[in-house]
Scaffold this active site. Structure first.
Site, mmCIF file in Angstrom:
data_model
loop_
_atom_site.group_PDB
_atom_site.id
_atom_site.type_symbol
_atom_site.label_atom_id
_atom_site.label_comp_id
_atom_site.label_asym_id
_atom_site.label_seq_id
_atom_site.Cartn_x
_atom_site.Cartn_y
_atom_site.Cartn_z
ATOM 1 N N ARG A 2 -6.455 5.923 1.208
ATOM 2 C CA ARG A 2 -7.365 5.869 -0.637
ATOM 3 C C ARG A 2 -7.033 7.588 -0.718
ATOM 4 O O ARG A 2 -8.386 7.781 0.196
ATOM 5 C CB ARG A 2 -8.052 4.823 -0.306
ATOM 6 C CG ARG A 2 -7.381 3.263 0.133
ATOM 7 C CD ARG A 2 -6.653 3.221 -1.521
ATOM 8 N NE ARG A 2 -6.328 1.740 -1.258
ATOM 9 C CZ ARG A 2 -5.693 0.824 -1.227
ATOM 10 N NH1 ARG A 2 -3.913 1.940 -0.497
ATOM 11 N NH2 ARG A 2 -5.252 -0.221 -0.949
ATOM 12 N N GLU A 61 -6.062 8.129 -9.456
ATOM 13 C CA GLU A 61 -4.836 7.160 -9.385
ATOM 14 C C GLU A 61 -5.129 6.860 -11.258
ATOM 15 O O GLU A 61 -5.522 6.166 -11.396
ATOM 16 C CB GLU A 61 -3.856 6.602 -8.504
ATOM 17 C CG GLU A 61 -3.798 6.968 -7.693
ATOM 18 C CD GLU A 61 -3.868 6.314 -6.116
ATOM 19 O OE1 GLU A 61 -3.187 5.091 -6.482
ATOM 20 O OE2 GLU A 61 -3.818 6.494 -5.300
ATOM 21 N N HIS A 84 2.003 6.579 -5.114
ATOM 22 C CA HIS A 84 1.576 5.281 -3.936
ATOM 23 C C HIS A 84 2.456 4.108 -3.364
ATOM 24 O O HIS A 84 2.818 3.139 -4.294
ATOM 25 C CB HIS A 84 0.348 4.801 -4.791
ATOM 26 C CG HIS A 84 -0.755 4.075 -4.026
ATOM 27 N ND1 HIS A 84 -2.143 3.941 -4.119
ATOM 28 C CD2 HIS A 84 -0.307 3.223 -2.968
ATOM 29 C CE1 HIS A 84 -2.644 2.892 -3.105
ATOM 30 N NE2 HIS A 84 -1.575 2.760 -2.320
HETATM 31 C C1 GLV Z 1 -1.327 -0.325 -0.658
HETATM 32 O O1 GLV Z 1 -1.883 0.394 -0.939
HETATM 33 C C2 GLV Z 1 -1.844 -1.563 0.305
HETATM 34 O O2 GLV Z 1 -3.796 -1.537 0.787
HETATM 35 O O3 GLV Z 1 -1.379 -2.495 0.181
#
Ligand code: GLV
Ligand code: GLV
Length: 319
Positions: free
Chosen positions: A238, A267, A285
């Site tokens: 993250r 983001e 992402h």
């Molecule tokens: C994506 O970022 C997830 O947490 O699955």
């Protein structure tokens, strides 16, 4: 027949499977639900399936009302869900671990290769229209073979990334809040060390911790200062785990060799200091973004909803 609300478009057969047993309100769109549309969409829901673009907070839960039993997050990370607010209302929260482990580790190690071998920069060079050809000193990267990778957060995805690193001749350092599985440590011939030692000894540091109050800015200016100036940072976890302003300052000051990022602090905004640099690789992402993995994530979210509505323990609850 219970009311299931699916708040955005899902791949695979998840929605059909929910429809076979329940009344489903399916919002077949990719964007997050505008706040003004929430009351109508969520009212009376017993189960809600959400993706990462949705913040599930007290207002969201209250829009669903007191009949809500489960929030199924179609993601392994669940920092978008206010767990306390769910707990207070007796709402079960589920996530999708396991099914995205390999896809995400593939992206983490892709970023390792992209940033160390300057692949994005090289690809841009070919497309630039400038003349190019084999050059003895052109676009020289850094070899990963014989180097050390440090895995911050040796959960399923961190360990899967370490296995890929082993196949590329890297040694493995692991550091996390809880001790990694001893069998995995032995298989990887890994060393379990403290975070400071990991930062100081690694040639690549790959971040795999979940985002929480404890891990926000875990990789801050002080952590970056411990890293070798020749080292690379990779983040597929993250964005807010890394202090982006401090990362930009470290890169600008020549105190870090480069960074590969699939996630960002805010983001979809990307720090302009990152956008400006050739020693940074930026992905939007896409850790879990394969056809197979996304269908499996949606399927697991459906399994979780079906279990809770049938009064059974869901396969992957968030504890
Ligand atoms: C994506 O970022 C997830 O947490 O699955
Ligand atoms: C993530 O750590 C998972 O359990 O897949």
């Amino acid at each position: 027949m219970a009311g299931v609300v699916v708040t955005s478009r899902l791949p695979g057969t998840a929605v059909e499977r929910l429809r076979a047993e329940h009344e489903v309100r399916y919002r077949d769109e990719d964007s997050p639900v505008p706040a003004a549309d929430r009351p109508v969409l969520l009212a009376g829901a017993e189960a809600v399936v959400v993706t990462l673009g949705h913040r599930v907070d007290a207002a969201f839960l209250d829009a669903a009302g007191p009949g809500l039993k489960v929030v199924a997050n179609v993601a392994v990370g669940y920092d978008n869900v206010d767990l306390d607010a769910c707990r207070e209302r007796g709402v079960v929260v589920t996530n999708t671990p396991g099914v995205l482990t390999d896809a995400t580790a593939d992206i983490a190690f892709s970023l390792v290769l992209m940033v160390t071998r300057r692949l994005a920069e090289a690809e841009r060079e070919v497309r630039s229209g400038r003349p190019w050809g084999f050059g003895m000193f052109q676009l020289l990267g850094t070899s990963v073979h014989g180097k050390a990778i440090g895995i911050l957060g040796p959960g399923a995805i961190g360990l899967a990334t370490a296995r890929r690193a082993r196949a590329f001749g890297m040694s493995v350092l692991l550091s996390g809040r809880s001790a990694p599985d001893p069998q995995a440590v032995a298989d990887l011939d890994a060393e379990v060390v403290g975070a400071d030692e990991l930062l100081g000894r690694s040639d690549v540091v790959s971040v795999h911790v979940p985002l929480s109050a404890a891990t926000r800015h875990l990789v801050d200016a002080a952590a970056l200062a411990r890293m070798k100036p020749t080292a690379f940072l990779v983040n597929t976890a993250r964005g807010p785990v890394v202090d982006e302003a401090a990362l930009v300052a470290a890169l600008e000051g020549g105190r870090l060799a480069g960074a590969g990022l699939d996630v960002f602090e805010d983001e979809p905004r990307v720090h302009p200091g990152l956008l400006a640099r050739d020693d940074v690789v930026l992905l939007p992402h896409i850790g879990s973004a394969t056809v197979e993995t996304r269908a499996a994530m949606a399927g697991l979210a459906a399994d979780n909803v079906l279990a809770v509505l049938a009064g059974r323990e869901p396969p992957t609850p968030v504890r």
